[in-house]
Design a protein around this motif. Structure first.
Motif, mmCIF file in Angstrom:
data_model
loop_
_atom_site.group_PDB
_atom_site.id
_atom_site.type_symbol
_atom_site.label_atom_id
_atom_site.label_comp_id
_atom_site.label_asym_id
_atom_site.label_seq_id
_atom_site.Cartn_x
_atom_site.Cartn_y
_atom_site.Cartn_z
ATOM 1 N N MET A 15 0.831 -1.206 0.000
ATOM 2 C CA MET A 15 0.000 0.000 0.000
ATOM 3 C C MET A 15 0.864 1.253 0.000
ATOM 4 O O MET A 15 0.627 2.183 -0.774
ATOM 5 C CB MET A 15 -0.919 0.014 1.223
ATOM 6 N N GLU A 16 1.867 1.294 0.845
ATOM 7 C CA GLU A 16 2.749 2.458 0.918
ATOM 8 C C GLU A 16 3.485 2.653 -0.408
ATOM 9 O O GLU A 16 3.655 3.785 -0.869
ATOM 10 C CB GLU A 16 3.752 2.294 2.059
ATOM 11 N N ALA A 17 3.925 1.571 -1.022
ATOM 12 C CA ALA A 17 4.646 1.669 -2.293
ATOM 13 C C ALA A 17 3.745 2.222 -3.393
ATOM 14 O O ALA A 17 4.164 3.068 -4.192
ATOM 15 C CB ALA A 17 5.197 0.301 -2.685
ATOM 16 N N ILE A 18 2.507 1.752 -3.424
ATOM 17 C CA ILE A 18 1.565 2.211 -4.453
ATOM 18 C C ILE A 18 1.256 3.695 -4.261
ATOM 19 O O ILE A 18 1.276 4.480 -5.211
ATOM 20 C CB ILE A 18 0.276 1.349 -4.429
ATOM 21 N N ARG A 19 0.995 4.106 -3.029
ATOM 22 C CA ARG A 19 0.688 5.519 -2.753
ATOM 23 C C ARG A 19 1.904 6.419 -3.030
ATOM 24 O O ARG A 19 1.770 7.501 -3.581
ATOM 25 C CB ARG A 19 0.221 5.685 -1.308
ATOM 26 N N ALA A 20 3.092 5.926 -2.644
ATOM 27 C CA ALA A 20 4.315 6.718 -2.873
ATOM 28 C C ALA A 20 4.590 6.902 -4.359
ATOM 29 O O ALA A 20 5.234 7.873 -4.760
ATOM 30 C CB ALA A 20 5.504 6.052 -2.193
ATOM 31 N N ALA A 21 4.070 6.003 -5.184
ATOM 32 C CA ALA A 21 4.237 6.107 -6.636
ATOM 33 C C ALA A 21 3.219 7.063 -7.252
ATOM 34 O O ALA A 21 3.209 7.256 -8.467
ATOM 35 C CB ALA A 21 4.122 4.719 -7.271
ATOM 36 N N GLY A 22 2.354 7.638 -6.439
ATOM 37 C CA GLY A 22 1.385 8.606 -6.940
ATOM 38 C C GLY A 22 0.115 7.980 -7.489
ATOM 39 O O GLY A 22 -0.633 8.625 -8.218
ATOM 40 N N ILE A 23 -0.139 6.744 -7.133
ATOM 41 C CA ILE A 23 -1.363 6.070 -7.585
ATOM 42 C C ILE A 23 -2.396 6.236 -6.471
ATOM 43 O O ILE A 23 -2.522 5.400 -5.582
ATOM 44 C CB ILE A 23 -1.087 4.594 -7.920
ATOM 45 N N TYR A 24 -3.127 7.323 -6.539
ATOM 46 C CA TYR A 24 -4.016 7.687 -5.445
ATOM 47 C C TYR A 24 -5.408 7.097 -5.566
ATOM 48 O O TYR A 24 -6.235 7.301 -4.677
ATOM 49 C CB TYR A 24 -4.085 9.209 -5.320
ATOM 50 N N GLU A 25 -5.687 6.343 -6.623
ATOM 51 C CA GLU A 25 -6.991 5.682 -6.681
ATOM 52 C C GLU A 25 -7.068 4.566 -5.644
ATOM 53 O O GLU A 25 -8.142 4.099 -5.315
ATOM 54 C CB GLU A 25 -7.295 5.141 -8.074
ATOM 55 N N LEU A 26 -5.919 4.131 -5.132
ATOM 56 C CA LEU A 26 -5.873 3.238 -3.985
ATOM 57 C C LEU A 26 -5.998 4.138 -2.759
ATOM 58 O O LEU A 26 -5.028 4.754 -2.327
ATOM 59 C CB LEU A 26 -4.561 2.453 -3.953
#
Length: 106
Positions: free
Chosen positions: A26-37
């Motif tokens: 989750m942290e990796a996805i959000r840190a990549a700028g994928i905010y739909e998660l």
């Protein structure tokens, strides 16, 4: 050594993500700028807004964990056999080349 992942968005766009070991998916996805998660609870396993489908992973990761994660996934109308909460997956070298798809929003 960074861990390379592929995240498939709800619009079916593949995004390459690189993350350090020890952070949650989750942290990796959000840190990549994928905010739909959305990840409303910030990773405390209490909201299920970080629901993903494991598309490609080492054996055993595609099955949902027990306890609170399983209960939260049961509340999703989009649950599949390969459903997981991304806040409950800690990244390590064994997960290099992991491919996940962000689940539809409930």
């Amino acid at each position: 050594m960074a861990i390379d992942l592929t995240v498939i968005t709800r619009e079916n766009v593949s995004v390459a993500v690189s993350a350090d070991p020890g952070v949650s998916l989750m942290e990796a996805i959000r840190a990549a700028g994928i905010y739909e998660l959305v990840a409303l609870c910030g990773g405390s396993c209490s909201c299920a807004t970080c629901h993903v489908f494991i598309e490609q992973a080492p054996a055993g990761l595609d099955s949902a964990a027990g306890g609170d994660e399983d209960d939260l996934l049961d509340s999703s109308e989009h649950r599949q056999p390969n459903s997981r909460l991304s806040c409950q997956i800690l990244l390590d070298a064994a997960l290099n080349a992991l491919v996940v798809r962000i689940a539809p929003e409930d």
